[in-house]
Design an enzyme around this catalytic site. Structure first.
Site, mmCIF file in Angstrom:
data_model
loop_
_atom_site.group_PDB
_atom_site.id
_atom_site.type_symbol
_atom_site.label_atom_id
_atom_site.label_comp_id
_atom_site.label_asym_id
_atom_site.label_seq_id
_atom_site.Cartn_x
_atom_site.Cartn_y
_atom_site.Cartn_z
ATOM 1 N N ASN A 220 1.336 -1.382 0.072
ATOM 2 C CA ASN A 220 -0.086 0.187 -0.051
ATOM 3 C C ASN A 220 1.008 1.309 -0.099
ATOM 4 O O ASN A 220 1.790 1.507 -0.525
ATOM 5 C CB ASN A 220 -0.868 0.139 0.906
ATOM 6 C CG ASN A 220 -0.131 -0.453 2.466
ATOM 7 O OD1 ASN A 220 0.675 1.540 2.863
ATOM 8 N ND2 ASN A 220 -0.673 -1.148 3.192
ATOM 9 N N LYS B 161 8.011 -17.269 -10.930
ATOM 10 C CA LYS B 161 7.415 -15.954 -11.648
ATOM 11 C C LYS B 161 6.365 -16.679 -12.528
ATOM 12 O O LYS B 161 6.075 -17.261 -13.028
ATOM 13 C CB LYS B 161 8.371 -14.628 -12.821
ATOM 14 C CG LYS B 161 7.479 -13.923 -13.000
ATOM 15 C CD LYS B 161 8.801 -13.221 -14.100
ATOM 16 C CE LYS B 161 7.614 -12.041 -14.548
ATOM 17 N NZ LYS B 161 8.320 -11.185 -15.656
ATOM 18 N N LYS C 95 -14.095 0.503 15.791
ATOM 19 C CA LYS C 95 -12.861 -0.160 15.695
ATOM 20 C C LYS C 95 -12.051 -0.566 17.574
ATOM 21 O O LYS C 95 -11.004 -0.812 17.332
ATOM 22 C CB LYS C 95 -11.310 0.824 14.698
ATOM 23 C CG LYS C 95 -11.468 -0.252 13.415
ATOM 24 C CD LYS C 95 -10.522 0.466 12.591
ATOM 25 C CE LYS C 95 -11.233 -0.372 10.843
ATOM 26 N NZ LYS C 95 -10.450 0.419 10.090
ATOM 27 N N LYS D 76 -11.815 -3.936 19.257
ATOM 28 C CA LYS D 76 -9.974 -3.964 19.279
ATOM 29 C C LYS D 76 -9.105 -3.973 21.121
ATOM 30 O O LYS D 76 -8.664 -3.852 21.125
ATOM 31 C CB LYS D 76 -9.438 -3.511 18.298
ATOM 32 C CG LYS D 76 -9.506 -4.222 17.089
ATOM 33 C CD LYS D 76 -8.458 -3.123 15.845
ATOM 34 C CE LYS D 76 -9.800 -3.170 14.449
ATOM 35 N NZ LYS D 76 -9.362 -4.790 14.106
#
Ligand code: PMT
Length: 289
Positions: free
Chosen positions: A88, A168, A218, A222
């Site tokens: 990311n 690959k 969250k 959590k």
């Protein structure tokens, strides 16, 4: 001090520097390189940025000296095959800023970082390098026990490839599509929330919609003490930028909007909230006994 190497290393200068250090003066060693007199060696004026950093260090009050802080930063990278990966846009800047400011305020800091490409915040922080989410999980589980505060800024990949291909992957047939089967990664902060004991755990919530509601969910789910809600759809903040704009939400539900500031300034405001949470926790413990 900057001067010729011979003068710097002379017994008299060194003895006087020691005397001044004993009297409480701070010294910054000269840098090495080309000197004005045409020779090379130790004696150069250090870079102005380094001098400014050192001055900030000296003049910042050390209000976290009793704390051990574990910070995660950067992206994780999940391999598809030896040349491709899922990752990311996290640069590591937010996490590195948190680690740097915690150290500046006197904490003992360990930074677990994914493959970020930016410079390390300082050389007196313990750094653990990881690549994948599973490696980050193992590193967090190895280090969290000695930490009183854990701050998870890392953008951890929620999924990894079910199968890791050793070779690959080749294009097959005429199809324009291919399917990758993904498997859930460990929820590191969720796991930590179950074994937190007296620790303060700070999570980040990277959201593109319903910022406040999703972050609050969250925080609760959590078992966190604080969550920093980050609108990652907004231009100029979040992933990769030098600045950020966040909402700091405490366990009590109290939320504080932090306007656009540098990531270092945001880090300091988060650490102020951590300090407050630590104080509350200590007070509750004292009342109990
Ligand atoms: O690195 P920069 O370029 O400076 O960008 C900063 C940032 C945008 C990455 C940062 O500010 C931020 O928002 N970090 C959280 C990114 C994220 O993964 O958010 P999340 O909402 O998916 O995760 C919630 C929390 O769970 C986070 O604290 C995350 O570290 C943690 N997590 C997530 C997934 C997972 N498998 N395990 C986790 O522990």
């Amino acid at each position: 001090p900057s001067m010729n190497t011979k003068m710097w290393s002379s017994k008299m200068v060194q003895a006087n520097i020691e005397k001044l250090k004993d009297a409480g003066y701070e010294f910054m060693e000269p840098a090495s390189g080309d000197l004005a007199c045409g020779t090379e060696g130790k004696g150069r004026l250090p870079a102005i940025e380094e001098i400014l950093e050192r001055m900030e260090d000296i003049f910042t009050s050390k209000d976290l000296t009793e704390e051990t802080v574990l910070v995660t930063a950067g992206p994780t990278m999940e391999f598809i095959d030896p040349v491709r990966c899922i990752t990311n846009r996290s640069s590591g800047k937010m996490g590195y800023a948190v680690a740097k400011m915690a150290k500046r305020r006197g904490a003992d800091v360990t930074l677990i970082t994914g493959p970020a490409t930016i410079e390390f915040p300082r050389n007196d922080i313990d750094i653990v390098h990881v690549t994948t989410a599973c490696q980050m999980r193992d590193a967090v589980m190895e280090h969290y026990k000695k930490a009183g505060v854990v701050i998870m800024t890392a953008a951890v990949a929620d999924f990894r490839c079910r199968e890791e291909n050793c070779q690959k992957i080749k294009k097959k047939g005429d199809s324009n599509y291919m399917t990758l089967e993904l498997e859930k990664n460990p929820d590191i902060i969720g796991e930590l929330g179950k074994v937190k004991e007296q620790r303060i755990i700070v999570g980040f919530a990277a959201e593109t919609e319903n910022l406040l509601d999703n972050a609050k969910e969250k925080l609760k789910k959590k078992n966190l003490d604080i969550i920093v809600a980050n609108d990652v759809a907004k231009a100029g903040i979040g992933f990769g930028s030098d600045n950020n704009e966040v909402m700091i939400i405490e366990k009590s539900g109290k939320a504080k909007q932090v306007p656009l500031l540098s990531k270092e300034e945001i880090a300091n405001i988060i650490l102020d909230s951590v300090k407050k949470a630590l104080k509350n926790k200590k007070r509750i413990k004292e009342d109990w006994y």
